[in-house]
Design a protein around this motif. Sequence first.
Motif, PDB file in Angstrom:
ATOM      1  N   VAL A   1     -35.501 -63.842  12.364  1.00 56.21           N
ATOM      2  CA  VAL A   1     -34.884 -62.600  11.889  1.00 56.21           C
ATOM      3  C   VAL A   1     -34.815 -61.608  13.045  1.00 56.21           C
ATOM      4  N   GLU A   2     -34.108 -60.522  12.841  1.00 56.14           N
ATOM      5  CA  GLU A   2     -34.081 -59.447  13.829  1.00 56.14           C
ATOM      6  C   GLU A   2     -35.484 -58.848  13.946  1.00 56.14           C
ATOM      7  N   THR A   3     -35.770 -58.233  15.068  1.00 61.91           N
ATOM      8  CA  THR A   3     -37.101 -57.701  15.346  1.00 61.91           C
ATOM      9  C   THR A   3     -37.586 -56.742  14.258  1.00 61.91           C
ATOM     10  N   GLN A   4     -36.744 -55.824  13.836  1.00 61.38           N
ATOM     11  CA  GLN A   4     -37.135 -54.843  12.835  1.00 61.38           C
ATOM     12  C   GLN A   4     -37.453 -55.521  11.493  1.00 61.38           C
ATOM     13  N   THR A   5     -36.683 -56.529  11.136  1.00 57.95           N
ATOM     14  CA  THR A   5     -36.928 -57.260   9.888  1.00 57.95           C
ATOM     15  C   THR A   5     -38.246 -58.015   9.975  1.00 57.95           C
ATOM     16  N   GLY A   6     -38.540 -58.583  11.138  1.00 54.42           N
ATOM     17  CA  GLY A   6     -39.810 -59.284  11.321  1.00 54.42           C
ATOM     18  C   GLY A   6     -40.997 -58.367  11.113  1.00 54.42           C
ATOM     19  N   ALA A   7     -40.929 -57.155  11.647  1.00 51.64           N
ATOM     20  CA  ALA A   7     -42.018 -56.187  11.465  1.00 51.64           C
ATOM     21  C   ALA A   7     -42.156 -55.818   9.989  1.00 51.64           C
ATOM     22  N   ARG A   8     -41.037 -55.587   9.330  1.00 54.02           N
ATOM     23  CA  ARG A   8     -41.086 -55.271   7.894  1.00 54.02           C
ATOM     24  C   ARG A   8     -41.684 -56.430   7.101  1.00 54.02           C
ATOM     25  N   ASN A   9     -41.367 -57.661   7.516  1.00 52.94           N
ATOM     26  CA  ASN A   9     -41.903 -58.836   6.821  1.00 52.94           C
ATOM     27  C   ASN A   9     -43.414 -58.950   6.976  1.00 52.94           C
ATOM     28  N   PHE A  10     -43.942 -58.583   8.149  1.00 58.26           N
ATOM     29  CA  PHE A  10     -45.396 -58.564   8.312  1.00 58.26           C
ATOM     30  C   PHE A  10     -46.019 -57.688   7.237  1.00 58.26           C
ATOM     31  N   PHE A  11     -45.468 -56.502   7.073  1.00 60.29           N
ATOM     32  CA  PHE A  11     -46.026 -55.578   6.089  1.00 60.29           C
ATOM     33  C   PHE A  11     -45.863 -56.088   4.658  1.00 60.29           C
ATOM     34  N   LYS A  12     -44.754 -56.723   4.367  1.00 59.30           N
ATOM     35  CA  LYS A  12     -44.572 -57.280   3.025  1.00 59.30           C
ATOM     36  C   LYS A  12     -45.651 -58.310   2.720  1.00 59.30           C
ATOM     37  N   ILE A  13     -45.929 -59.179   3.679  1.00 60.15           N
ATOM     38  CA  ILE A  13     -46.963 -60.198   3.505  1.00 60.15           C
ATOM     39  C   ILE A  13     -48.341 -59.546   3.445  1.00 60.15           C
ATOM     40  N   PHE A  14     -48.603 -58.584   4.338  1.00 62.67           N
ATOM     41  CA  PHE A  14     -49.877 -57.874   4.300  1.00 62.67           C
ATOM     42  C   PHE A  14     -50.089 -57.213   2.940  1.00 62.67           C
ATOM     43  N   ASP A  15     -49.054 -56.551   2.430  1.00 64.48           N
ATOM     44  CA  ASP A  15     -49.173 -55.856   1.145  1.00 64.48           C
ATOM     45  C   ASP A  15     -49.442 -56.830  -0.004  1.00 64.48           C
ATOM     46  N   ALA A  16     -48.926 -58.039   0.115  1.00 63.94           N
ATOM     47  CA  ALA A  16     -49.139 -59.042  -0.938  1.00 63.94           C
ATOM     48  C   ALA A  16     -50.531 -59.677  -0.847  1.00 63.94           C
ATOM     49  N   SER A  17     -51.207 -59.485   0.273  1.00 63.64           N
ATOM     50  CA  SER A  17     -52.524 -60.070   0.498  1.00 63.64           C
ATOM     51  C   SER A  17     -53.590 -59.324  -0.292  1.00 63.64           C
ATOM     52  N   THR A  18     -54.643 -60.035  -0.639  1.00 67.01           N
ATOM     53  CA  THR A  18     -55.777 -59.394  -1.310  1.00 67.01           C
ATOM     54  C   THR A  18     -56.777 -58.844  -0.302  1.00 67.01           C
ATOM     55  N   LYS A  19     -56.544 -59.095   0.980  1.00 69.52           N
ATOM     56  CA  LYS A  19     -57.424 -58.604   2.038  1.00 69.52           C
ATOM     57  C   LYS A  19     -56.972 -57.222   2.503  1.00 69.52           C
ATOM     58  N   ASP A  20     -57.921 -56.442   3.018  1.00 68.38           N
ATOM     59  CA  ASP A  20     -57.582 -55.144   3.597  1.00 68.38           C
ATOM     60  C   ASP A  20     -56.991 -55.380   4.981  1.00 68.38           C
ATOM     61  N   THR A  21     -55.726 -55.098   5.131  1.00 66.12           N
ATOM     62  CA  THR A  21     -55.037 -55.307   6.408  1.00 66.12           C
ATOM     63  C   THR A  21     -54.671 -53.982   7.075  1.00 66.12           C
ATOM     64  N   SER A  22     -55.209 -52.895   6.578  1.00 61.27           N
ATOM     65  CA  SER A  22     -54.828 -51.578   7.097  1.00 61.27           C
ATOM     66  C   SER A  22     -55.249 -51.363   8.544  1.00 61.27           C
ATOM     67  N   ASN A  23     -56.210 -52.160   9.041  1.00 60.57           N
ATOM     68  CA  ASN A  23     -56.669 -51.982  10.415  1.00 60.57           C
ATOM     69  C   ASN A  23     -55.944 -52.892  11.405  1.00 60.57           C
TER      70      ASN A  23
END
Length: 107
Positions: free
Chosen positions: A5-27
């Motif tokens: 994907v384009e770079t910006q979409t890749g970054a957004r996808n990281f956050f989508k996956i992080f948000d779906a995770s049950t782990k704290d990924t805020s750090n």
Amino acid sequence: MFGNVETQTGARNFFKIFDASTKDTSNIPVYEGNSHPLVIEKRPTPDFVHGVDGLGNTFYPESEREPIQDLAINWMVAQVTQNPGEITVIAVGPLTNIASAILILAR
């Protein structure tokens, strides 16, 4: 550079996956990498393989999180400089950011 994907979409996808995770990924810091290759001409992304969203057209909800407003290579160079011999890189795509960091460090 030829990613899924384009770079910006890749970054957004990281956050989508992080948000779906049950782990704290805020750090976990997320930076956008280079959006264009260093040498060759940029090719179109293969949305016919991974879907237009890069996640198989799953269309996860958008995240409210944003990437850090600095280039990934600046962070990489700082980490390597501050922690010599302690950094391990696991590259999962084009090596444009690695090459850019090496060029900066070689100066």
